[in-house]
Enzyme design. Sequence first.
Site, PDB file in Angstrom:
ATOM      1  N   GLU A   1      -4.765   3.937  -8.117  1.00  0.00           N
ATOM      2  CA  GLU A   1      -5.954   4.627  -7.584  1.00  0.00           C
ATOM      3  C   GLU A   1      -6.050   6.035  -8.148  1.00  0.00           C
ATOM      4  O   GLU A   1      -5.112   6.828  -8.021  1.00  0.00           O
ATOM      5  CB  GLU A   1      -5.913   4.686  -6.043  1.00  0.00           C
TER       6      GLU A   1
ATOM      7  N   GLU B   1       0.309  -0.738  -4.819  1.00  0.00           N
ATOM      8  CA  GLU B   1      -0.819   0.200  -4.841  1.00  0.00           C
ATOM      9  C   GLU B   1      -0.247   1.614  -4.781  1.00  0.00           C
ATOM     10  O   GLU B   1       0.707   1.877  -4.032  1.00  0.00           O
ATOM     11  CB  GLU B   1      -1.731  -0.037  -3.636  1.00  0.00           C
TER      12      GLU B   1
ATOM     13  N   ASP C   1      -1.312   6.134  -5.685  1.00  0.00           N
ATOM     14  CA  ASP C   1      -2.358   7.130  -5.934  1.00  0.00           C
ATOM     15  C   ASP C   1      -1.902   8.101  -7.025  1.00  0.00           C
ATOM     16  O   ASP C   1      -0.738   8.521  -7.018  1.00  0.00           O
ATOM     17  CB  ASP C   1      -2.627   7.909  -4.638  1.00  0.00           C
TER      18      ASP C   1
ATOM     19  N   HIS D   1       0.835  -1.202   0.000  1.00  0.00           N
ATOM     20  CA  HIS D   1       0.000   0.000   0.000  1.00  0.00           C
ATOM     21  C   HIS D   1       0.872   1.255   0.000  1.00  0.00           C
ATOM     22  O   HIS D   1       1.607   1.498   0.944  1.00  0.00           O
ATOM     23  CB  HIS D   1      -0.900  -0.032   1.249  1.00  0.00           C
TER      24      HIS D   1
ATOM     25  N   HIS E   1      -0.491  10.860  -2.755  1.00  0.00           N
ATOM     26  CA  HIS E   1      -1.792  10.543  -2.152  1.00  0.00           C
ATOM     27  C   HIS E   1      -2.723  11.746  -2.008  1.00  0.00           C
ATOM     28  O   HIS E   1      -3.897  11.691  -2.368  1.00  0.00           O
ATOM     29  CB  HIS E   1      -1.566   9.897  -0.776  1.00  0.00           C
TER      30      HIS E   1
HETATM   31  O1  G3P Z   1      -6.072   0.534  -1.630  1.00  0.00           O
HETATM   32  C1  G3P Z   1      -7.045   1.356  -1.073  1.00  0.00           C
HETATM   33  C2  G3P Z   1      -6.553   2.475  -0.292  1.00  0.00           C
HETATM   34  O2  G3P Z   1      -5.366   2.951  -0.826  1.00  0.00           O
HETATM   35  C3  G3P Z   1      -7.557   3.569  -0.167  1.00  0.00           C
HETATM   36  O3  G3P Z   1      -7.218   4.498   0.816  1.00  0.00           O
HETATM   37  O4  G3P Z   1      -6.538   6.718   1.503  1.00  0.00           O
HETATM   38  O5  G3P Z   1      -4.914   4.904   1.525  1.00  0.00           O
HETATM   39  O6  G3P Z   1      -5.655   5.846  -0.612  1.00  0.00           O
HETATM   40  P1  G3P Z   1      -6.023   5.519   0.796  1.00  0.00           P
HETATM   41 CA    CA Z   2      -4.653   4.603  -2.244  1.00  0.00          CA
END
Ligand code: G3P
Ligand code: CA
Length: 284
Positions: A141, A67, A69, A40, A82
């Site tokens: 994401e 993962e 953003d 993550h 993020h």
């Molecule tokens: O993988 C899902 C997660 O990343 C969503 O929450 O705020 O960490 O981007 P966040």
């Molecule tokens: Ca995320």
Amino acid sequence: MYFLRQLNRFLHVYLSILRHLHLPLAFLTGKKDRPIFIGHRGASGYYPENTILAFDKAVALGADMLEFDVQQTKDGTLIVIHDPKVNRTTSGKGYIKNLTYEEIKVLDAGSWFDPRFKGERIPTLDAVLDRYLGKVRLLIELKKPSLYPDIERHLAEKLRERGADQLGDGQIIVQSFDRRSMQEFHRIFPAVPVGVLIKNRPAGISPREIRGIAQYASYLNPKVTLVNKRLIKRIHGCGMKTFAWTVRDKKTAGALLKMGMDGIATDYLDYLTKPGPIEKDRGR
Ligand code: G3P
Ligand code: CA
């Protein structure tokens, strides 16, 4: 002896037939595949999130998938960060949508986490795709896509240029909390599966809502606090897969590993790759 030889021959033929039919070994053994381990924001429990350093370390710690953003600069560069502002994780200030890539690329994205990581930069999406596409699975994401008109088309073009539609199933997944955005991405580029993220809420997720999401999404990814076996069964029953986010303690990691999730996103990959006795956690 003769009996054993015959049994051996029978098993050999039986396994060849199963392989030929592409049936997984799990069909024979009844043993389920383990979930995909997702780093993550990279190995963000140990390194500054969403940096090349955090992604390299996640791979080294056993991540099957990264993962991260994506947001877009004022001049249209897709970057990996993020928050919609650079304030929390860099040396700069302001909304990304108001900053050019020239202004963004000099920011220090490491020192906020630890002075040892001074000099880490905010990566572009291009840099991340160059380095990892085809080597490790990617979970992209779209963060706050409503801030960036046409970001779905922009991302789809980038992925299409790189032959994302030729990659195997689940090598790239695009996800968001924003359902309109995921419907739009799916419409533009259906070859890349999309996922819908669900935040925690006391009422959970109704079967009707799950069926609605399944009209366009291949993944329904709930916050870990929403996960239970019934929800997993309902999601699977609608033909989708499910990734839980975000594991930050060993107890939850241990429980989720047994629950039948398709993937687990964590800041601490070692909690998944080396589950063991629960010691004092390093969770934030
Ligand atoms: O993988 C899902 C997660 O990343 C969503 O929450 O705020 O960490 O981007 P966040
Ligand atoms: Ca995320």
